[in-house]
Design an enzyme around this catalytic site. Sequence first.
Site, PDB file in Angstrom:
ATOM      1  N   GLY A 128      31.510  15.473  11.468  1.00  0.00           N
ATOM      2  CA  GLY A 128      32.439  14.656  10.697  1.00  0.00           C
ATOM      3  C   GLY A 128      32.684  15.052   9.259  1.00  0.00           C
ATOM      4  N   TYR A 141      48.382  12.886  13.132  1.00  0.00           N
ATOM      5  CA  TYR A 141      47.574  12.130  12.163  1.00  0.00           C
ATOM      6  C   TYR A 141      48.217  12.070  10.779  1.00  0.00           C
ATOM      7  CZ  TYR A 141      44.208  14.050  15.553  1.00  0.00           C
ATOM      8  OH  TYR A 141      43.564  14.468  16.683  1.00  0.00           O
ATOM      9  N   CYS A 190      61.988  19.404  20.016  1.00  0.00           N
ATOM     10  CA  CYS A 190      62.976  18.322  20.017  1.00  0.00           C
ATOM     11  C   CYS A 190      62.352  16.946  19.792  1.00  0.00           C
ATOM     12  CB  CYS A 190      63.740  18.357  21.325  1.00  0.00           C
ATOM     13  SG  CYS A 190      64.648  19.885  21.441  1.00  0.00           S
ATOM     14  N   GLU A 191      61.654  16.807  18.687  1.00  0.00           N
ATOM     15  CA  GLU A 191      61.127  15.506  18.288  1.00  0.00           C
ATOM     16  C   GLU A 191      61.124  15.466  16.770  1.00  0.00           C
ATOM     17  OE1 GLU A 191      57.863  13.668  20.039  1.00  0.00           O
ATOM     18  OE2 GLU A 191      57.956  14.811  21.899  1.00  0.00           O
ATOM     19  N   GLU A 205      26.188  17.965  14.266  1.00  0.00           N
ATOM     20  CA  GLU A 205      27.203  18.524  15.180  1.00  0.00           C
ATOM     21  C   GLU A 205      28.485  18.838  14.418  1.00  0.00           C
ATOM     22  OE1 GLU A 205      27.785  15.164  17.747  1.00  0.00           O
ATOM     23  OE2 GLU A 205      25.909  15.453  18.818  1.00  0.00           O
ATOM     24  N   PRO A 206      28.464  19.758  13.483  1.00  0.00           N
ATOM     25  CA  PRO A 206      29.669  20.019  12.690  1.00  0.00           C
ATOM     26  C   PRO A 206      30.675  20.892  13.439  1.00  0.00           C
ATOM     27  CG  PRO A 206      27.930  21.499  12.012  1.00  0.00           C
ATOM     28  CD  PRO A 206      27.346  20.639  13.098  1.00  0.00           C
ATOM     29  N   GLY A 207      31.940  20.576  13.274  1.00  0.00           N
ATOM     30  CA  GLY A 207      33.009  21.405  13.843  1.00  0.00           C
ATOM     31  C   GLY A 207      33.946  21.843  12.730  1.00  0.00           C
ATOM     32  N   ARG A 208      34.745  20.880  12.250  1.00  0.00           N
ATOM     33  CA  ARG A 208      35.784  21.177  11.266  1.00  0.00           C
ATOM     34  C   ARG A 208      35.257  21.913  10.032  1.00  0.00           C
ATOM     35  NH1 ARG A 208      40.273  17.720  10.664  1.00  0.00           N
ATOM     36  NH2 ARG A 208      38.997  16.153  11.706  1.00  0.00           N
TER      37      ARG A 208
HETATM   38  N1  LLP Z   1      30.333  15.279  17.565  1.00  0.00           N
HETATM   39  C1  LLP Z   1      31.096  14.431  18.287  1.00  0.00           C
HETATM   40  C2  LLP Z   1      30.455  13.548  19.247  1.00  0.00           C
HETATM   41  C3  LLP Z   1      32.485  14.398  18.083  1.00  0.00           C
HETATM   42  O1  LLP Z   1      33.232  13.544  18.776  1.00  0.00           O
HETATM   43  C4  LLP Z   1      33.089  15.259  17.132  1.00  0.00           C
HETATM   44  C5  LLP Z   1      34.533  15.256  16.908  1.00  0.00           C
HETATM   45  C6  LLP Z   1      32.247  16.156  16.427  1.00  0.00           C
HETATM   46  C7  LLP Z   1      30.884  16.120  16.659  1.00  0.00           C
HETATM   47  C8  LLP Z   1      32.786  17.130  15.428  1.00  0.00           C
HETATM   48  O2  LLP Z   1      33.366  16.500  14.360  1.00  0.00           O
HETATM   49  P1  LLP Z   1      33.853  17.350  13.090  1.00  0.00           P
HETATM   50  O3  LLP Z   1      32.616  17.886  12.404  1.00  0.00           O
HETATM   51  O4  LLP Z   1      34.718  18.440  13.577  1.00  0.00           O
HETATM   52  O5  LLP Z   1      34.582  16.374  12.260  1.00  0.00           O
HETATM   53  N2  LLP Z   1      41.513  16.254  16.438  1.00  0.00           N
HETATM   54  C9  LLP Z   1      41.079  15.570  15.243  1.00  0.00           C
HETATM   55  C10 LLP Z   1      39.564  15.522  15.136  1.00  0.00           C
HETATM   56  C11 LLP Z   1      38.891  14.906  16.332  1.00  0.00           C
HETATM   57  C12 LLP Z   1      37.383  14.911  16.238  1.00  0.00           C
HETATM   58  C13 LLP Z   1      36.756  14.513  17.530  1.00  0.00           C
HETATM   59  N3  LLP Z   1      35.318  14.485  17.530  1.00  0.00           N
HETATM   60  C14 LLP Z   1      41.715  16.230  14.035  1.00  0.00           C
HETATM   61  O6  LLP Z   1      42.468  17.187  14.190  1.00  0.00           O
HETATM   62  O7  LLP Z   1      41.516  15.771  12.909  1.00  0.00           O
END
Ligand code: LLP
Length: 442
Positions: free
Chosen positions: A264, A341, A369-370, A298-301
């Site tokens: 997050g 978003y 087309c939106e 659990e970092p992604g972004r």
């Molecule tokens: N762990 C769980 C259980 C999650 O559901 C998520 C993201 C993460 C970790 C990773 O979160 P992050 O570190 O990336 O914030 N599509 C949306 C974001 C959806 C996130 C879903 N869950 C966007 O483009 O902003």
Amino acid sequence: MAALQLPNDPMTDPSAEELIALRPWLKHDAMNGLLLDGVPLAGIADEVGTPTWVYSAETMRSRYKALAGAMADAGLAVHIHYAVKANDSRAVLSLFATQGAGADVVSGGELLKARRASFPASNIVYSGVGKSPAELSLALREDIGQINVESAEELDMLSALATAQNRTARVALRVNPDVDAGTNDKITTGRATDKFGIPYSDAIALYAVAASLPGIQPIGLATHIGSQILDIAPYRNAFARIAQLVHALREKGHRIETVDCGGGLGIPYRNDPSPSPAALAAAMKQTFHGLDVRLAIEPGRWLVGPAGLLLASVVLVKRTALDPFIVLDAAMNDLVRPAMYDAWHGIVPIAAKDAVAPARLFSVVGPVCESGDTFARSRSLPTLAAGARVAILDAGAYGAVMSSTYNARPLAAEVWVDQCRWSTIRDRQSIEEQWARERLPT
Ligand code: LLP
């Protein structure tokens, strides 16, 4: 609540120079235009075409090291599970597997990709509210490190499957702490009204159930309150709630070995203030230090978002009585975040001459087309000619993974930049490939 930012305000938007200054992997060169890790983006666009995703491997690596370093500096031994959903490209997965990261997966497909990218099964955590019996069976067969269970119903299902397969599932209960992360409504996950996690007040009773069920070994707790979080306070609140549960469960004689703090951490799309990994580490340390639990995140972004951009070309500039429209060849089917978003992404011209041309306000749109196919409104940009290129910044997370083929548009190509060299890691999709699995009815 909308994301903590005004979506379109030219008065407070950062300029292209300010965006580039805060992203050291980008540079403007007076001859070659915008460079990513020293590689001219114009050259990539010439060879591969547009729209194309371009990723900086070095940025991903250095962000991983920075995040791991911040945790270590705080004296925390934190296990980092890369959230595969942010970008599941093979090259990205293999990069993080090589760095020693674990993986956080949310589907059987992500689990298989993570395994094939060589993440050890023991370093895989599986979350999600609707894991199917087939997906849970796969997780059991692969003997992954941890399954984050999100409901009593799922716990029963998992127990039955594990017993039938003569296996034991290591389970963390994903608890919904009922904390508002203050991010966009669609990506907030930790309020009682959200579908995620076990209601806070049910957690203690369900942990006891888990401990009594065959095939289940409860090992701890997990939480994840949302994504693109720009304030540490909600993390602190959630962590405090989880720590209270750890104490309460231990008092009842349960073993709590691990706490998974979720992902997050937000990034500064608009050069807005955003929390550092050190601030997250401090919040984790403040709450969990001395609690004798194995910590995980659990970092992604945060790891991949800034490391990617979407390279696009101007199809034409449509003049109207209001702001003219810059129509790009990239669209919402490629990068859906602005449409979905109201997300703000920096848009920077590539050519050196465009970087210095006088600016005015434009709407930046795609050809789909939106009306929602709008990347930006009232955006200050130079007047760009047809064929000019732009980079849509911070598109490495939730970019390519969320693409569709809407309007029969092919999935874009993907390019990898590493140590001043680049290579295509995914070819642009062909119409034959789009049709490959279709047939006429018999
Ligand atoms: N762990 C769980 C259980 C999650 O559901 C998520 C993201 C993460 C970790 C990773 O979160 P992050 O570190 O990336 O914030 N599509 C949306 C974001 C959806 C996130 C879903 N869950 C966007 O483009 O902003």
